[in-house]
Design a protein around this motif. Sequence first.
Motif, PDB file in Angstrom:
ATOM      1  N   ILE A   1      58.318  42.686  43.738  1.00 47.10           N
ATOM      2  CA  ILE A   1      56.995  43.082  43.266  1.00 47.10           C
ATOM      3  C   ILE A   1      56.870  42.708  41.800  1.00 47.10           C
ATOM      4  CG2 ILE A   1      55.448  45.031  42.855  1.00 47.10           C
ATOM      5  CD1 ILE A   1      56.779  46.483  45.169  1.00 47.10           C
ATOM      6  N   ASP A   2      55.818  41.960  41.463  1.00 53.15           N
ATOM      7  CA  ASP A   2      55.521  41.650  40.068  1.00 53.15           C
ATOM      8  C   ASP A   2      54.678  42.764  39.467  1.00 53.15           C
ATOM      9  OD1 ASP A   2      56.857  39.368  39.537  1.00 53.15           O
ATOM     10  OD2 ASP A   2      55.105  38.083  39.295  1.00 53.15           O
ATOM     11  N   TYR A   3      55.071  43.223  38.306  1.00 57.14           N
ATOM     12  CA  TYR A   3      54.341  44.275  37.589  1.00 57.14           C
ATOM     13  C   TYR A   3      53.169  43.642  36.846  1.00 57.14           C
ATOM     14  CZ  TYR A   3      53.605  47.746  33.832  1.00 57.14           C
ATOM     15  OH  TYR A   3      53.061  48.637  32.949  1.00 57.14           O
ATOM     16  N   LEU A   4      51.929  44.068  37.184  1.00 60.13           N
ATOM     17  CA  LEU A   4      50.727  43.470  36.601  1.00 60.13           C
ATOM     18  C   LEU A   4      50.049  44.359  35.573  1.00 60.13           C
ATOM     19  CD1 LEU A   4      49.038  41.928  39.780  1.00 60.13           C
ATOM     20  CD2 LEU A   4      50.769  40.916  38.278  1.00 60.13           C
TER      21      LEU A   4
ATOM     22  N   LEU B   1      38.641  45.328  39.403  1.00 67.13           N
ATOM     23  CA  LEU B   1      39.476  46.338  38.762  1.00 67.13           C
ATOM     24  C   LEU B   1      39.691  45.921  37.316  1.00 67.13           C
ATOM     25  CD1 LEU B   1      42.258  46.786  41.492  1.00 67.13           C
ATOM     26  CD2 LEU B   1      40.143  48.100  41.242  1.00 67.13           C
ATOM     27  N   LEU B   2      39.383  46.807  36.398  1.00 68.61           N
ATOM     28  CA  LEU B   2      39.669  46.586  34.989  1.00 68.61           C
ATOM     29  C   LEU B   2      41.077  47.120  34.724  1.00 68.61           C
ATOM     30  CD1 LEU B   2      38.616  45.677  32.207  1.00 68.61           C
ATOM     31  CD2 LEU B   2      37.841  48.038  31.857  1.00 68.61           C
ATOM     32  N   THR B   3      41.951  46.283  34.175  1.00 72.41           N
ATOM     33  CA  THR B   3      43.363  46.652  34.036  1.00 72.41           C
ATOM     34  C   THR B   3      43.816  46.547  32.587  1.00 72.41           C
ATOM     35  OG1 THR B   3      44.206  44.401  34.363  1.00 72.41           O
ATOM     36  CG2 THR B   3      43.804  45.718  36.335  1.00 72.41           C
ATOM     37  N   HIS B   4      44.974  47.159  32.332  1.00 72.85           N
ATOM     38  CA  HIS B   4      45.585  47.036  31.007  1.00 72.85           C
ATOM     39  C   HIS B   4      47.094  46.963  31.170  1.00 72.85           C
ATOM     40  CE1 HIS B   4      46.933  48.067  26.913  1.00 72.85           C
ATOM     41  NE2 HIS B   4      45.768  47.567  26.526  1.00 72.85           N
ATOM     42  N   HIS B   5      47.686  46.009  30.467  1.00 73.17           N
ATOM     43  CA  HIS B   5      49.136  45.809  30.469  1.00 73.17           C
ATOM     44  C   HIS B   5      49.649  46.081  29.057  1.00 73.17           C
ATOM     45  CE1 HIS B   5      52.994  43.660  30.468  1.00 73.17           C
ATOM     46  NE2 HIS B   5      52.966  43.722  31.797  1.00 73.17           N
TER      47      HIS B   5
ATOM     48  N   GLY C   1      42.822  43.100  31.220  1.00 69.96           N
ATOM     49  CA  GLY C   1      42.673  42.097  32.271  1.00 69.96           C
ATOM     50  C   GLY C   1      41.677  42.556  33.299  1.00 69.96           C
ATOM     51  N   ILE C   2      41.347  41.664  34.194  1.00 64.20           N
ATOM     52  CA  ILE C   2      40.412  42.009  35.265  1.00 64.20           C
ATOM     53  C   ILE C   2      40.886  41.341  36.543  1.00 64.20           C
ATOM     54  CG2 ILE C   2      38.790  40.078  34.932  1.00 64.20           C
ATOM     55  CD1 ILE C   2      36.559  42.233  35.304  1.00 64.20           C
ATOM     56  N   ILE C   3      40.824  42.076  37.643  1.00 60.85           N
ATOM     57  CA  ILE C   3      41.232  41.582  38.960  1.00 60.85           C
ATOM     58  C   ILE C   3      40.000  41.568  39.848  1.00 60.85           C
ATOM     59  CG2 ILE C   3      42.625  42.072  41.008  1.00 60.85           C
ATOM     60  CD1 ILE C   3      44.712  43.327  39.183  1.00 60.85           C
TER      61      ILE C   3
ATOM     62  N   GLN D   1      42.791  37.395  31.985  1.00 57.09           N
ATOM     63  CA  GLN D   1      42.668  38.146  30.749  1.00 57.09           C
ATOM     64  C   GLN D   1      41.172  38.309  30.461  1.00 57.09           C
ATOM     65  OE1 GLN D   1      44.913  35.757  27.961  1.00 57.09           O
ATOM     66  NE2 GLN D   1      46.693  37.120  28.128  1.00 57.09           N
ATOM     67  N   VAL D   2      40.816  39.384  29.784  1.00 55.76           N
ATOM     68  CA  VAL D   2      39.403  39.624  29.496  1.00 55.76           C
ATOM     69  C   VAL D   2      39.296  40.265  28.119  1.00 55.76           C
ATOM     70  CG1 VAL D   2      39.357  41.913  30.583  1.00 55.76           C
ATOM     71  CG2 VAL D   2      37.251  40.574  30.426  1.00 55.76           C
ATOM     72  N   SER D   3      38.250  39.916  27.407  1.00 56.87           N
ATOM     73  CA  SER D   3      38.029  40.480  26.074  1.00 56.87           C
ATOM     74  C   SER D   3      36.586  40.953  25.966  1.00 56.87           C
ATOM     75  CB  SER D   3      38.320  39.434  24.990  1.00 56.87           C
ATOM     76  OG  SER D   3      37.480  38.300  25.151  1.00 56.87           O
TER      77      SER D   3
END
Length: 623
Positions: free
Chosen positions: A496-499, A541-545, A551-553, A593-595
Amino acid sequence: MQAPDAVIGLLARVRRWLGRDLPPRTLELRFAPTSQRRQGRRPPLTPEAAHEALGRHSTTPEAYLTELLSIAAGSNHWPLSSKRRMALLESLTGWFYVAAAPALVQLLHQGSGIPEPPLRRETLELQDRCATALVEGYRIVFSAGYQASNFSYCRARARVYRSACRLLELIKLRQRIAGVRYMELESDAWRLAHTVFAAMRTCEPADKTLDALSLRNQALDHRTQASLRQHYTALATYGILDYSAWPEHEQLAIDRYSAAVPDAIRVLDYDPEREIKPWHQFASCYDQGPPARHPPEDERHGPTLLLDHHELAAHIRADARGLLGAVAKGENLRMPPRLARVDADQRMAVAYLLQRNLRLPEDWPDDWADATEEAKEHRDLRIYVGFEEVRNHLRTVFRRDHDSRLKRSRELTDLFAKHSAMIGEDDSATRRTLWYVLRDSQDGMRIRTQETRFTNRMFVGNLLAYGFGDEVANAPRIGKVNRIYRPVAGIVMLDIDYLASFAAPARLFACRPAPTPAASGDVTAAAVTEDDLMDEPLTCLLTHHPQQGWGIITPPAEGLWQQSLVCLRMGRRYSRARLGDAQDVTDEFYRFQVSSAGFPDKPPRYPQVAARASIQAATDAAG
């Protein structure tokens, strides 16, 4: 007195006729002998008799291949001259390939990931047994010719070279069959391939091309002629590009792309003084596995070759850049030809996988059967699979406390998230279908579980929400299935890759440019009204690493790509945003990636259990 030219020419012809000018064949083959004796029922030993026997069993593909297996296996143990055996093998192999190649391609396109359907497994196992029996026949022909006297070898050179090519072609086919199942090629097959190629390379031109099996059917491979070196290096491409990280229906691209690159992999003699580069791999004559990343420490495994795939890597990177540029400008005619041949709905994913998988994968462990004490302590791992399931679970994270109906509707799903299957094969399934954690790090996780016909479906590229115990209920991690591996039937391992450490459901819109630019000059800082929104919204999905930031999926969508300006809706709040570099491209989702000037500088956090007062509060926490 000098001999006349005619005498010198005659002596040269006599030497060639006797085989005196042939290069030495001193490499020890170390093949186990095959017992041959006239015992039991006599199998069909001519192409005509074999064709007649196969015609009586052509009602179903399974019956046809079963009869072909019987003929091939039986003839291997029956005394035959090399000439007669070769004629029979060439016919059997041609018929087998015409039947097996289209069936294998059909299974590839169907895909399955896990679990493996029983009928599919039986079909692939039957194909593998047929290929193994044919390999054994060609090995007998090759051994007899290679170890013969010079006088006999010079009359059998063409047959020996062809048998070597067929050996490697069929071993490659076995490797592709194993790849469909996310399994590895057997060690004996690897050793046979290394030995045959090393032996022939010392005494014959390895770049001489012959008609390939794909001349009879091009469903699996478009290359109709190939050399011994090309057959051998094709075996290495599955490891270089890590077949276990490809969805089955896209594995065909590994061969087709590599075959389109001239001299994709060079084969050189190993020199201990040569500087080792990341694109170097090493293969020794008696190795029992794929080419390794490091040279051998001793000479027990025989002469060593260096495989250099720098040319393949350079073409992949250049083509990936060219494709991104063509897509960004909307100039389809400027796509790199090697990628333009890929189906449009797979092109971006294939380009991404080619480039991403050039990095060296971590080897699968040999001690897969042992679940460590640490793994047993962490078997409360829970996994939610698929974009929609992940989105639904995230909705419960933000709404669980104040929406009892939603909570009750998710109770059964939460229970099943602990197991890889909803139903067990026997009374031990409760324990065996748990997720056993073999490794957990900041980059990802490796897990193992039992595989049965009831195992929940998962495939390479699946989006996941996962975590341990209450963690996954309150603050799930977001990841994806990166690799699948079956060490044996019934056991499956997944990487599993951690996103992301945070994700929140959102809506994405195409939007009109801001009529009035923001004072800062940042187009994402301009205000948004509902009149600015265009087309139907896209669930995302709005994400944050922690390291990569926001980021956005999204589901795959035409026209949505890098540098696109979009609008995001979170609750009742709108923000303009710009998509950055693509981080993941799979069949199920794209990740960018998203800004945005509207995103907070502080890392977001999931709402605390006591703080889930309203949807609005959760939305504000998402940014």
